[in-house]
Design an enzyme around this catalytic site. Sequence first.
Site, PDB file in Angstrom:
ATOM      1  N   LYS A 190      17.330  21.760  50.451  1.00 23.56           N
ATOM      2  CA  LYS A 190      17.261  20.543  51.193  1.00 23.56           C
ATOM      3  C   LYS A 190      17.781  19.475  50.281  1.00 23.56           C
ATOM      4  O   LYS A 190      17.036  18.835  49.507  1.00 23.56           O
ATOM      5  CB  LYS A 190      15.915  19.985  51.657  1.00 23.56           C
ATOM      6  CG  LYS A 190      15.504  18.846  52.517  1.00 23.56           C
ATOM      7  CD  LYS A 190      16.516  17.910  52.453  1.00 23.56           C
ATOM      8  CE  LYS A 190      15.746  16.354  52.499  1.00 23.56           C
ATOM      9  NZ  LYS A 190      16.622  15.312  52.229  1.00 23.56           N
ATOM     10  N   GLY A 242      12.055  15.177  42.390  1.00 24.14           N
ATOM     11  CA  GLY A 242      12.290  13.752  42.963  1.00 24.14           C
ATOM     12  C   GLY A 242      11.305  12.469  42.253  1.00 24.14           C
ATOM     13  O   GLY A 242      10.576  12.949  41.418  1.00 24.14           O
ATOM     14  N   SER A 243      10.742  11.653  43.185  1.00 24.22           N
ATOM     15  CA  SER A 243       9.962  10.829  42.745  1.00 24.22           C
ATOM     16  C   SER A 243       8.444  11.168  42.535  1.00 24.22           C
ATOM     17  O   SER A 243       8.023  12.069  43.340  1.00 24.22           O
ATOM     18  CB  SER A 243      10.059   9.510  43.663  1.00 24.22           C
ATOM     19  OG  SER A 243       9.728   9.897  44.992  1.00 24.22           O
ATOM     20  N   THR A 244       7.725  10.632  42.108  1.00 26.93           N
ATOM     21  CA  THR A 244       6.142  11.058  41.711  1.00 26.93           C
ATOM     22  C   THR A 244       5.607  10.694  43.112  1.00 26.93           C
ATOM     23  O   THR A 244       4.743  11.528  43.667  1.00 26.93           O
ATOM     24  CB  THR A 244       5.404  10.298  40.687  1.00 26.93           C
ATOM     25  OG1 THR A 244       6.211  10.775  39.361  1.00 26.93           O
ATOM     26  CG2 THR A 244       3.910  10.312  40.688  1.00 26.93           C
ATOM     27  N   GLY A 247       6.569  13.492  45.444  1.00 26.44           N
ATOM     28  CA  GLY A 247       5.896  14.670  44.740  1.00 26.44           C
ATOM     29  C   GLY A 247       4.352  14.649  45.220  1.00 26.44           C
ATOM     30  O   GLY A 247       3.817  15.820  45.701  1.00 26.44           O
ATOM     31  N   GLU A 265       8.901  18.480  39.761  1.00 29.25           N
ATOM     32  CA  GLU A 265       9.643  17.685  38.533  1.00 29.25           C
ATOM     33  C   GLU A 265       9.859  16.365  38.935  1.00 29.25           C
ATOM     34  O   GLU A 265      10.736  16.107  39.921  1.00 29.25           O
ATOM     35  CB  GLU A 265      11.023  18.382  38.287  1.00 29.25           C
ATOM     36  CG  GLU A 265      10.912  19.756  37.912  1.00 29.25           C
ATOM     37  CD  GLU A 265      10.535  20.188  36.738  1.00 29.25           C
ATOM     38  OE1 GLU A 265      10.277  19.308  36.037  1.00 29.25           O
ATOM     39  OE2 GLU A 265      10.164  21.517  36.437  1.00 29.25           O
ATOM     40  N   CYS A 300      16.108  11.223  35.034  1.00 29.80           N
ATOM     41  CA  CYS A 300      14.748  11.432  35.051  1.00 29.80           C
ATOM     42  C   CYS A 300      14.074  11.316  33.597  1.00 29.80           C
ATOM     43  O   CYS A 300      13.058  10.691  33.248  1.00 29.80           O
ATOM     44  CB  CYS A 300      13.957  12.459  35.748  1.00 29.80           C
ATOM     45  SG  CYS A 300      15.012  14.223  35.179  1.00 29.80           S
ATOM     46  N   GLU A 398       9.351   3.196  36.409  1.00 29.29           N
ATOM     47  CA  GLU A 398      10.706   3.759  36.404  1.00 29.29           C
ATOM     48  C   GLU A 398      11.584   3.023  37.224  1.00 29.29           C
ATOM     49  O   GLU A 398      11.407   2.778  38.369  1.00 29.29           O
ATOM     50  CB  GLU A 398      10.617   5.256  37.017  1.00 29.29           C
ATOM     51  CG  GLU A 398      12.118   5.979  36.995  1.00 29.29           C
ATOM     52  CD  GLU A 398      11.616   7.396  37.533  1.00 29.29           C
ATOM     53  OE1 GLU A 398      11.229   7.488  38.496  1.00 29.29           O
ATOM     54  OE2 GLU A 398      12.174   8.208  36.717  1.00 29.29           O
TER      55      GLU A 398
HETATM   56  P1  NAP Z   1      12.977  10.951  46.326  1.00 29.41           P
HETATM   57  O1  NAP Z   1      13.037   9.939  47.230  1.00 29.41           O
HETATM   58  O2  NAP Z   1      11.590  11.535  45.868  1.00 29.41           O
HETATM   59  O3  NAP Z   1      13.634  12.079  46.937  1.00 29.41           O
HETATM   60  C1  NAP Z   1      13.709  13.576  46.378  1.00 29.41           C
HETATM   61  C2  NAP Z   1      14.028  14.472  47.687  1.00 29.41           C
HETATM   62  O4  NAP Z   1      12.608  14.408  48.317  1.00 29.41           O
HETATM   63  C3  NAP Z   1      15.113  14.125  48.343  1.00 29.41           C
HETATM   64  O5  NAP Z   1      15.728  15.086  48.995  1.00 29.41           O
HETATM   65  C4  NAP Z   1      14.500  13.297  49.613  1.00 29.41           C
HETATM   66  O6  NAP Z   1      15.273  13.390  50.758  1.00 29.41           O
HETATM   67  C5  NAP Z   1      13.132  14.377  49.874  1.00 29.41           C
HETATM   68  N1  NAP Z   1      12.156  13.728  50.524  1.00 29.41           N
HETATM   69  C6  NAP Z   1      11.955  12.077  50.680  1.00 29.41           C
HETATM   70  N2  NAP Z   1      10.657  11.747  51.495  1.00 29.41           N
HETATM   71  C7  NAP Z   1      10.153  13.096  51.584  1.00 29.41           C
HETATM   72  C8  NAP Z   1       9.170  13.746  52.045  1.00 29.41           C
HETATM   73  N3  NAP Z   1       8.169  12.580  52.541  1.00 29.41           N
HETATM   74  N4  NAP Z   1       8.852  14.912  52.225  1.00 29.41           N
HETATM   75  C9  NAP Z   1       9.652  15.756  51.665  1.00 29.41           C
HETATM   76  N5  NAP Z   1      10.650  15.418  51.024  1.00 29.41           N
HETATM   77  C10 NAP Z   1      11.050  14.080  51.079  1.00 29.41           C
HETATM   78  O7  NAP Z   1      13.651  10.780  44.827  1.00 29.41           O
HETATM   79  P2  NAP Z   1      15.045  10.234  44.966  1.00 29.41           P
HETATM   80  O8  NAP Z   1      15.020   8.866  44.836  1.00 29.41           O
HETATM   81  O9  NAP Z   1      15.880  11.038  45.462  1.00 29.41           O
HETATM   82  O10 NAP Z   1      15.239  10.911  43.191  1.00 29.41           O
HETATM   83  C11 NAP Z   1      14.949   9.963  42.105  1.00 29.41           C
HETATM   84  C12 NAP Z   1      13.455  10.534  41.551  1.00 29.41           C
HETATM   85  O11 NAP Z   1      13.674  11.766  41.033  1.00 29.41           O
HETATM   86  C13 NAP Z   1      13.336   9.785  40.304  1.00 29.41           C
HETATM   87  O12 NAP Z   1      11.685   9.382  40.046  1.00 29.41           O
HETATM   88  C14 NAP Z   1      13.597  10.765  39.091  1.00 29.41           C
HETATM   89  O13 NAP Z   1      12.753  10.382  38.013  1.00 29.41           O
HETATM   90  C15 NAP Z   1      13.292  11.920  39.699  1.00 29.41           C
HETATM   91  N6  NAP Z   1      13.996  13.253  39.277  1.00 29.41           N
HETATM   92  C16 NAP Z   1      13.111  13.912  38.464  1.00 29.41           C
HETATM   93  C17 NAP Z   1      13.852  14.875  37.563  1.00 29.41           C
HETATM   94  C18 NAP Z   1      13.184  15.980  36.858  1.00 29.41           C
HETATM   95  O14 NAP Z   1      13.626  17.034  36.642  1.00 29.41           O
HETATM   96  N7  NAP Z   1      11.790  15.614  36.753  1.00 29.41           N
HETATM   97  C19 NAP Z   1      15.154  14.987  37.725  1.00 29.41           C
HETATM   98  C20 NAP Z   1      15.926  14.015  38.770  1.00 29.41           C
HETATM   99  C21 NAP Z   1      15.401  13.217  39.190  1.00 29.41           C
HETATM  100  P3  NAP Z   1      16.134  11.907  51.187  1.00 29.41           P
HETATM  101  O15 NAP Z   1      16.639  11.338  50.071  1.00 29.41           O
HETATM  102  O16 NAP Z   1      17.077  12.407  52.161  1.00 29.41           O
HETATM  103  O17 NAP Z   1      15.024  10.934  51.738  1.00 29.41           O
END
Ligand code: NAP
Length: 495
Positions: A190, A242-244, A247, A265, A300, A398
């Site tokens: 996804k 993705g975001s905490t 998560g 992650e 991240c 962040e």
């Molecule tokens: P995000 O908003 O948490 O989204 C991550 C993924 O989850 C996207 O595919 C998103 O879909 C999906 N998603 C959104 N709401 C959801 C829900 N309620 N249930 C299940 N899935 C859902 O994060 P982001 O803004 O895309 O990415 C930035 C974050 O990722 C930052 O906090 C960064 O630190 C973290 N990150 C961590 C790592 C690591 O390895 N630790 C690596 C890269 C990034 P949509 O985008 O289509 O809404």
Amino acid sequence: MTRSHSEWKQLAAELKIEGRAFIAGEYQDAADGKRFDCVNPANGLKLADIAHCGEKDVETAVKAARRAFESGIWSELAPVKRAAILKRFAALIREHADELSLLETLDAGKPIGDTSSVDVPNAAYCVEWFAEAIDKIGGEVAPADPKLLGLITREPVGVVAAVVPWNFPILMASWKFGPALAAGNAVIVKPSEKSPLTAIRVAGLAKQAGIPDGIFQVLPGAGDVGKLLALHMDVDCVAFTGSTAVGKLIAGYAAQSNLKRVWLELGGKSPNIILADCPDIERAANAAAGAIYYNMGEMCTAGSRVLVHRDVKARFLEAFKKAAETYYPGDPLDPATSMGAIVDGIQHRKVLGYIDKGLSEGAKLLFGGKAAHADVGLFIEPTAFDCPRPDLTICREEIFGPVLSIITFDDVEDAIRIANDTEYGLGAAVWTADVSTAHKVSRRLRAGTVWVNCYEEGNDMNFPFGGFKQSGNGRDKSLHALEKYTELKSTLIKL
Ligand code: NAP
Ligand code: MG
């Protein structure tokens, strides 16, 4: 091959973009025909219509995954054969490197120099690495009573959903599907709605390589596709980056449904500590600039807090300012560009909001602080703040953009305390000329990766990657990643 700006523009103009979901081995529209626009953040132009998957698509994909998994067509293939197919998949990713790099750059605003040299080759390398590993690792024979034969084996967990972000779209996806496929699972990716193009394209390459229908599927759509997968009673594992905040939701969905395995992650606010005996201030400054301005700071592991000793602060700031000048936003299709566009308007506003917050809470703006090329697209200048206190919002939250918070300290103990005073624990770095200090400090830093006298080193697959505390659990990369996608089984045979 290195290409010129005009060559990339030409190739971009000729690009045919697939926007459909990939379900049960075929590209398909969403069941209810819904679509959304995929937009290039560097110029605001629409790139493609993307299938907006929903509940029916999730049902179809999970059923296809379950069927394919249970059939044994993939999970019971001899590891050497699975390895051969995955190596072909990696080779196809390399063969399509120009196309995939372009898709990533147009979709997410990332510089083409980066997508073509880092994201795409490293995604291929990840798939290849796990392919090469999978026919070389075996199980164990447990020490037991001589009348008992005890086998300890690993089996694929089943149907794996990989929910991934937009900052390194193909790379983060590959860190999940590489080991998950190698271990014999059926995988549903996804991608983020902000960056679905490379995942969609790669699905066709997986089929071309010989990965059976239903074993690799891609469901573009909004966050609720991730939610439906994480709540699904027939999904065995969710691997999330993705975001905490999201998560935590995913952990809750697992608890509400079938206690599927959840691997997270998440975010970070990684400290980069420059001690008074830093062996090379200029090198530290260059690394610090890369740590926060590479990929527009959308990392991240971004070194988003520099903790600098008062005695070397002036020298560090001077060298850092110079290093930061090598990063300035430009056309992502120009191979000379070091910083591209911010992924979308939401993120752009969020980053600028943090800059305002820094100013209003009394941080001193050292440089940057504004949108760039506002008439063209979504760009932000490299920005740095000198922070009077470590508890400012910009020192704690962040930002996920090119904004550095610099904090001054007088004592190593203070530096360690400030470094660890965060809900996150993804990365950390320390700069020192003393090997004992390096060991002592790195041991006390609560983070999944600690760099000494460098930052973001270690692009190879051999290091596990993931976080302490609210940066998540489990590890991507390295053989440890296979632990996420396998169940341990003890088989006891009475002789
Ligand atoms: P995000 O908003 O948490 O989204 C991550 C993924 O989850 C996207 O595919 C998103 O879909 C999906 N998603 C959104 N709401 C959801 C829900 N309620 N249930 C299940 N899935 C859902 O994060 P982001 O803004 O895309 O990415 C930035 C974050 O990722 C930052 O906090 C960064 O630190 C973290 N990150 C961590 C790592 C690591 O390895 N630790 C690596 C890269 C990034 P949509 O985008 O289509 O809404
Ligand atoms: Mg989102």
